[in-house]
Design a protein around this motif. Structure first.
Motif, short mmCIF file in Angstrom:
data_model
loop_
_atom_site.label_atom_id
_atom_site.label_comp_id
_atom_site.label_asym_id
_atom_site.label_seq_id
_atom_site.Cartn_x
_atom_site.Cartn_y
_atom_site.Cartn_z
N ALA A 22 10.21 -0.36 -13.97
CA ALA A 22 10.99 0.10 -12.82
C ALA A 22 11.21 1.60 -12.89
CB ALA A 22 12.34 -0.63 -12.79
N SER A 35 9.71 -2.10 -4.05
CA SER A 35 10.14 -3.48 -3.82
C SER A 35 10.11 -4.28 -5.12
CB SER A 35 9.24 -4.16 -2.80
OG SER A 35 7.94 -4.36 -3.34
N ILE A 36 10.81 -5.39 -5.11
CA ILE A 36 10.78 -6.29 -6.26
C ILE A 36 9.37 -6.80 -6.49
CG2 ILE A 36 11.48 -8.61 -7.03
CD1 ILE A 36 13.59 -6.63 -7.63
N ILE A 39 7.50 -4.27 -8.47
CA ILE A 39 7.95 -4.27 -9.86
C ILE A 39 7.35 -5.46 -10.61
CG2 ILE A 39 9.96 -4.50 -11.37
CD1 ILE A 39 11.57 -3.02 -9.16
N ARG A 47 7.69 -12.74 -9.02
CA ARG A 47 8.93 -12.25 -8.41
C ARG A 47 10.15 -13.04 -8.88
NH1 ARG A 47 10.40 -9.97 -3.10
NH2 ARG A 47 12.42 -10.83 -2.48
N LYS A 57 17.40 -5.73 -6.99
CA LYS A 57 16.77 -4.43 -7.25
C LYS A 57 17.79 -3.39 -7.68
CE LYS A 57 15.17 -1.63 -3.97
NZ LYS A 57 14.32 -1.03 -2.91
N TYR A 61 17.64 -1.02 -10.79
CA TYR A 61 17.65 0.42 -10.55
C TYR A 61 18.71 1.09 -11.44
CZ TYR A 61 18.24 4.81 -7.92
OH TYR A 61 18.34 6.13 -7.54
#
Length: 229
Positions: A22, A35-36, A39, A47, A57, A61
């Protein structure tokens, strides 16, 4: 022909991997653009598995910001050896290394990214500024800063942040020039404060007494003298 077997990561190892992935994505794109799914793809997992480790997220973050904040704060550390001007120049080079590597994420954080405003994010920003402040006092050999010195140091840290943000917009000024200019800015702020305060004047004399003829502070004096008619 042999086939490799994917090793299953432990919980903490996987969390750290996701934070690293990330941080890399947030360093190259603003958080709104990540976006997830991206990542998850970069980490090589699904996901739903990302959500198994982080509720969303923003929590990921903030975890990435925490790692980045610890890295950035560490850039102000420097062995207490040699002239102050040279030490500060090395600090600024490491600081701009970070800004260069994490530009979009640095910009989003300082200018108001999606997580800014949360108590956790504000605390991270404050922790970096406080670490920088304490390191600067250490460079100056001061334990308890008097009010004027605190004003100079904290103002300079804010100036470094602002300069880095402006530089990221177009990189129109060579980075090396800004690194040196910020070292000069610190000396100039200290000199102006010294004109109003005896303690700051004594500190300024200590700052420059061991400065070599080819050091950053001496170069500033030379540049100013050259402007005189």
């Amino acid at each position: 022909m042999s086939t490799g077997v994917r090793r299953r990561m432990g919980v903490e190892e996987r969390r750290q991997q996701l934070i690293g992935v990330a941080l890399d994505l947030f360093s190259r794109h603003s958080p709104d653009e990540v976006s997830i799914d991206e990542i998850a793809s970069a980490a090589g997992i699904s996901r739903p598995l990302v959500y198994h480790y982080f509720p969303g997220k923003m929590s990921l973050y903030e975890a990435a910001l925490k790692r980045a904040a610890e890295d950035l704060a560490g850039r102000f550390g420097e062995a207490q050896e040699g002239a102050l001007g040279a030490r500060l120049l090395r600090v600024m080079r490491r600081y701009f290394d970070f800004v260069d590597e994490h530009g979009p994420g640095f910009s989003a954080l300082m200018r108001g990214g999606p997580a800014v405003g949360s108590s956790a994010t504000n605390a991270l920003i404050d922790s970096v500024r406080q670490a920088a402040y304490e390191q600067m006092l250490s460079h100056l050999g001061v334990v308890d800063a008097p009010p004027r010195l605190e004003l100079v140091v904290r103002s300079w840290i804010s100036l470094a942040e602002s300069t880095a943000l402006i530089w990221l917009d177009g990189r129109s000024i060579p980075r090396a020039e800004l690194e040196l200019q910020l070292v000069h800015d610190f000396a100039a702020l200290a000199a102006v404060s010294a004109a109003y305060d005896a303690d700051m004047a004594a500190l300024l004399r200590t700052m420059v007494k061991d400065e070599p003829a080819d050091g950053p502070f001496a170069e500033l004096v030379g540049r100013l003298i050259s402007l005189a008619p």
